[in-house]
Design an enzyme around this catalytic site. Structure first.
Site, PDB file in Angstrom:
ATOM      1  N   GLU A 410      85.185  40.507  72.582  1.00 56.05           N
ATOM      2  CA  GLU A 410      85.222  41.390  72.101  1.00 56.05           C
ATOM      3  C   GLU A 410      86.702  41.667  70.981  1.00 56.05           C
ATOM      4  OE1 GLU A 410      85.193  44.206  75.745  1.00 56.05           O
ATOM      5  OE2 GLU A 410      83.598  43.201  75.950  1.00 56.05           O
TER       6      GLU A 410
HETATM    7  C1  LIG Z   1      81.750  33.275  76.930  1.00 60.85           C
HETATM    8  C2  LIG Z   1      81.068  34.166  75.814  1.00 60.85           C
HETATM    9  C3  LIG Z   1      80.251  35.685  75.572  1.00 60.85           C
HETATM   10  C4  LIG Z   1      80.515  36.390  74.376  1.00 60.85           C
HETATM   11  N1  LIG Z   1      79.461  38.053  75.373  1.00 60.85           N
HETATM   12  C5  LIG Z   1      79.208  38.419  73.868  1.00 60.85           C
HETATM   13  C6  LIG Z   1      77.905  39.788  74.017  1.00 60.85           C
HETATM   14  O1  LIG Z   1      77.663  39.918  75.305  1.00 60.85           O
HETATM   15  N2  LIG Z   1      77.514  39.777  72.739  1.00 60.85           N
HETATM   16  C7  LIG Z   1      78.174  39.534  71.362  1.00 60.85           C
HETATM   17  O2  LIG Z   1      77.515  40.341  70.721  1.00 60.85           O
HETATM   18  N3  LIG Z   1      79.041  38.338  70.937  1.00 60.85           N
HETATM   19  C8  LIG Z   1      78.617  37.561  72.388  1.00 60.85           C
HETATM   20  N4  LIG Z   1      80.027  36.606  71.992  1.00 60.85           N
HETATM   21  C9  LIG Z   1      80.658  36.179  71.556  1.00 60.85           C
HETATM   22  C10 LIG Z   1      82.235  36.981  71.170  1.00 60.85           C
HETATM   23  O3  LIG Z   1      82.132  38.201  70.342  1.00 60.85           O
HETATM   24  C11 LIG Z   1      82.643  35.471  69.962  1.00 60.85           C
HETATM   25  O4  LIG Z   1      82.621  34.087  69.628  1.00 60.85           O
HETATM   26  C12 LIG Z   1      83.791  36.155  68.855  1.00 60.85           C
HETATM   27  O5  LIG Z   1      83.634  37.284  68.165  1.00 60.85           O
HETATM   28  C13 LIG Z   1      84.365  35.417  67.673  1.00 60.85           C
HETATM   29  O6  LIG Z   1      83.272  35.516  66.915  1.00 60.85           O
HETATM   30  P1  LIG Z   1      82.693  34.004  66.585  1.00 60.85           P
HETATM   31  O7  LIG Z   1      83.119  32.897  68.070  1.00 60.85           O
HETATM   32  O8  LIG Z   1      81.935  33.811  65.607  1.00 60.85           O
HETATM   33  O9  LIG Z   1      84.426  32.915  65.314  1.00 60.85           O
HETATM   34  P2  LIG Z   1      84.832  33.298  64.254  1.00 60.85           P
HETATM   35  O10 LIG Z   1      84.600  34.715  63.798  1.00 60.85           O
HETATM   36  O11 LIG Z   1      84.090  32.078  64.004  1.00 60.85           O
HETATM   37  O12 LIG Z   1      86.201  32.990  64.406  1.00 60.85           O
HETATM   38  C14 LIG Z   1      87.117  31.270  64.506  1.00 60.85           C
HETATM   39  C15 LIG Z   1      88.259  31.958  64.562  1.00 60.85           C
HETATM   40  O13 LIG Z   1      89.220  31.756  63.230  1.00 60.85           O
HETATM   41  C16 LIG Z   1      89.530  33.681  64.109  1.00 60.85           C
HETATM   42  N5  LIG Z   1      89.570  33.921  62.413  1.00 60.85           N
HETATM   43  C17 LIG Z   1      87.708  34.447  61.861  1.00 60.85           C
HETATM   44  N6  LIG Z   1      88.535  35.664  60.934  1.00 60.85           N
HETATM   45  C18 LIG Z   1      89.510  35.380  60.784  1.00 60.85           C
HETATM   46  C19 LIG Z   1      90.036  36.489  59.628  1.00 60.85           C
HETATM   47  N7  LIG Z   1      90.019  37.611  58.929  1.00 60.85           N
HETATM   48  N8  LIG Z   1      91.615  36.707  59.949  1.00 60.85           N
HETATM   49  C20 LIG Z   1      92.292  36.243  60.727  1.00 60.85           C
HETATM   50  N9  LIG Z   1      91.925  35.004  61.865  1.00 60.85           N
HETATM   51  C21 LIG Z   1      90.120  34.782  61.663  1.00 60.85           C
HETATM   52  C22 LIG Z   1      89.132  34.035  64.662  1.00 60.85           C
HETATM   53  O14 LIG Z   1      90.011  34.570  65.469  1.00 60.85           O
HETATM   54  C23 LIG Z   1      88.884  32.645  65.343  1.00 60.85           C
HETATM   55  O15 LIG Z   1      90.200  32.455  65.658  1.00 60.85           O
HETATM   56  C24 LIG Z   1      80.540  36.425  73.277  1.00 60.85           C
HETATM   57  C25 LIG Z   1      80.828  34.574  73.357  1.00 60.85           C
HETATM   58  C26 LIG Z   1      81.240  33.761  74.770  1.00 60.85           C
HETATM   59  C27 LIG Z   1      82.007  32.590  74.078  1.00 60.85           C
END
Ligand SMILES: Cc1cc2nc3c(=O)[nH]c(=O)nc-3n(C[C@H](O)[C@H](O)[C@H](O)COP(=O)(O)OP(=O)(O)OC[C@H]3O[C@@H](n4cnc5c(N)ncnc54)[C@H](O)[C@@H]3O)c2cc1C
Length: 623
Positions: A410
């Site tokens: 979120e």
């Molecule tokens: C248990 C679980 C439940 C979830 N439930 C849902 C759900 O119900 N629906 C749904 O749609 N999604 C869901 N998610 C997805 C979750 O919202 C994402 O994991 C989250 O938004 C982060 O995206 P990502 O994992 O692809 O990380 P990435 O976007 O790949 O980011 C990797 C790292 O880089 C950092 N980062 C990325 N961009 C930037 C920037 N511009 N500046 C600084 N730092 C940055 C991030 O903070 C993170 O530390 C869930 C994930 C998990 C693990």
């Protein structure tokens, strides 16, 4: 246009730009401490309070009598009859209006319910919050047509489970890359794509799906049993073992056009606006865990004796207990205040909700970590193992694991800081938009913007020199806590001045100074939490006859030290060295550091999608 510029542009388009109602936090970042916006918060109507309290009592009885959190952890599943029982209590429609079959309770009681459930079984709280805060009810309440509300809200309220599907294998924090498509075909849209980490996705009846309609993103309500939908996997995680989280594939899925939420292209805006209040559920569950940590720290601190003293009496442990207790008090205060502001609707709470999410997820994690430390070896042992050898099965390590995700989903903490920065410095941006827009950096444009900005700052800067925080008697109603509110007032002006210095120093480059801006946001979060703690303490003492002053006072003292450290690090830090070192690391300059180790990762691509596989979707009968 670069990928970065595209992501930025999409984010800007999706942002709510209007500020039609006052915002306490926005003013705080501008150096204007508007205590009157949060104190006193108008009480809820008696009737709503009575029904809310009744519901919380019933929920507590149900959890105590029917839900076995250890079983959910062991079997990594919430039993269907628990979901059914929760549905019968009305827990799937806490904030859905009574007209649509819900309980129609205020946000405050939604948060209190999640705090209670979150303290007992975080996986169950996640099921409820994914369903209500980001699933079908919240976006429909705000953006749905009357017809959509009549069709879907009663189903949600009764216990048909919903899920929110935005993330994809290649799309996380940056929805500009969204690949799922929705193509109009007659009276339908046809959806194709893969969604990852769909909380509740395995057992959902209704889905909110974000898909690309041309250049923009749209939101749809989709029946989860539609032909062409396959739940390809149920994922497992470090914590929240009981959640039903899947990988959902859409192949030529027909969705009636009437299921489009809002207008075509409004999807991202809907998702962001929904989260303005939806985000409050995570702070509530975090507050629940922190309050539970206080109970265990107290009981264990007294029960365990080492070196001739209760461990809670050794100074190092005492400091941790104080941190846990003070933090729990502040998190509940932040949560209560933000929820009551959401109910009251006088204020725009988009920054407060984001601050609450960021702050609660970071601080609850620290509190749980300290609890594990206080419990010593028992903190690292599972509850099941403790119980099996005849001790109390305290799930401290589980709570730490369960809490970890709050800093990621979120909106990760990094993304929350970006989002809050954008909102908090909005006034600067409107005054000096072109000055700090890296896309418009021609000398002439910058000179013009500089002139315009000078007008704004000429008026604004003098207002930051002195304020009520400099008067030794101000905020006297708050007794011993008045000094902390004076600190908040003074510091809010210092914060605004620091933001201005940052703008003058880096201009267009400020946007990329994430560490600097992150500290600005973190100071704002501490000031908001301090205010909430003081407001709560004053109310607790006045209305409930409690004695919360030491809690609030110690919390404020701890927060002040963190604020001072953050300010010091604004200008004295290793940020540029860190960035350089990270670049070298990524270029492979130090691969020698990786000598002498063995990587246990299982081979595979970094980003991929499962192919083939059974449909693991299952239906939970709740009605
Ligand atoms: C248990 C679980 C439940 C979830 N439930 C849902 C759900 O119900 N629906 C749904 O749609 N999604 C869901 N998610 C997805 C979750 O919202 C994402 O994991 C989250 O938004 C982060 O995206 P990502 O994992 O692809 O990380 P990435 O976007 O790949 O980011 C990797 C790292 O880089 C950092 N980062 C990325 N961009 C930037 C920037 N511009 N500046 C600084 N730092 C940055 C991030 O903070 C993170 O530390 C869930 C994930 C998990 C693990």
């Amino acid at each position: 246009m670069s990928d970065y510029a595209k992501a930025r542009e999409l984010g800007e388009e999706a942002r709510e730009k209007e500020w039609s109602r006052p915002s306490f936090a926005k003013q705080l970042f501008l150096g204007d401490f508007r205590l009157d916006l949060v104190h006193p918060v108008p009480p809820l109507p008696d009737e709503a309070t009575k029904r809310g309290e009744e519901y919380i009592r019933a929920l507590r009885r149900y959890l105590d009598g029917h839900v076995d959190p250890a079983l959910i952890e062991r079997e990594a599943q919430i039993p269907d009859d628990v979901i059914k029982g929760m549905a019968e209590l009305g827990s799937f429609g806490i904030t859905i209006g009574e007209d649509y079959g819900g309980l129609g309770l205020p946000y405050l009681y939604y948060c209190r319910a999640l705090m209670l459930v979150g303290s007992y079984c975080p996986a169950l709280a996640t099921l409820l919050s994914a369903h209500q805060s980001i699933g079908v009810p919240q976006p429909l309440k705000q953006f749905g047509t009357e017809e959509q509300k009549r069709e879907f809200l009663p189903r949600c309220a009764k216990g048909e489970i919903s899920a929110f599907l935005l993330t994809e294998p290649d799309v996380g924090s940056d929805p500009a890359r969204l690949a799922t498509t929705a193509v109009r075909d007659g009276d339908d849209y046809v959806l194709d794509g893969v969604k990852l980490w769909t909380t509740n996705g395995v057992i959902a009846d209704l889905l909110v799906v974000m898909a690309r309609t041309g250049r923009k993103i749209s939101a749809f309500v989709v029946e989860a049993d539609s032909p062409g939908i396959t739940v390809k996997r149920r994922n497992s995680f470090m914590g929240l073992r009981g959640i039903e989280n899947g990988v959902t594939e859409f192949s030529q899925v027909r969705v009636p056009a009437r299921n489009l939420i809002g207008k075509e292209g409004d999807g991202l805006k809907i998702a962001l606006t929904t989260l303005n209040t939806g985000r409050l559920s995570l702070p509530a569950t975090c507050a629940g865990s922190a309050k539970w940590a206080v109970k265990i720290a107290r009981e264990w601190g007294n029960a365990r004796v080492q070196w001739g003293r209760k461990v809670g009496e050794h100074e190092e442990v005492a400091r941790k207990i104080a941190f846990i207790a003070a933090t729990a008090y502040a998190l509940e205060a932040v949560c209560d205040l933000t929820a009551r502001m959401a109910d009251d609707q006088r204020n725009d709470i988009r920054i407060e909700a984001a601050l609450a999410k960021l702050y609660a997820s970071e601080m609850a994690w620290l509190a749980a970590d300290e609890l594990v430390q206080i419990r010593g070896g028992r903190g690292y042992e599972t509850a099941e193992s403790l119980a099996a050898r005849g001790e109390r099965g305290v799930p401290a390590e589980q709570v730490l694991r369960d809490l970890r995700i709050n800093r990621i989903f979120e909106g990760s903490s990094e993304i929350m800081r970006l989002l809050i920065t954008r909102e908090a410095v909005d006034a600067h941006l409107s005054a000096a938009g072109e000055l700090i827009n890296p896309e418009k950096s021609s000398k002439k444009e910058r000179a013009l913007a500089l002139k315009r900005a000078s007008g704004f700052y000429a008026k604004w800067l003098p207002s930051l020199v002195a304020g009520t925080g400099n008067l030794p008697t101000s905020f006297g109603d708050f007794g011993p806590l008045a000094q902390h509110l004076r600190f908040v007032e003074r510091t809010s002006r210092k914060l605004a001045r620091s933001t201005f210095y940052g703008m003058s120093r880096w201009q267009g480059g400020l946007e990329h100074k994430q560490a600097f801006l992150g500290r600005i946001v973190d100071v704002g979060a501490e000031l908001f939490a301090m205010t909430a703690a003081c407001v709560k303490a004053e109310e607790d003492a006045r209305d409930l006859g409690r004695k919360p002053y030491e809690l609030a006072d110690t919390f404020c003292q701890q927060a002040r030290l963190r604020v001072e450290a953050l300010f010091a690090r604004l200008w004295d830090n290793s940020d540029s060295q860190d960035v350089r070192l990270a670049r070298y690391v990524m270029e492979g300059r130090y691969t020698f550091l990786e000598e002498g180790i063995l990587d246990p990762s299982i081979e595979g691509p970094w980003i991929g999608t499962p192919d083939g596989g059974e449909n693991v979707r299952r239906h939970v009968r709740t009605t």
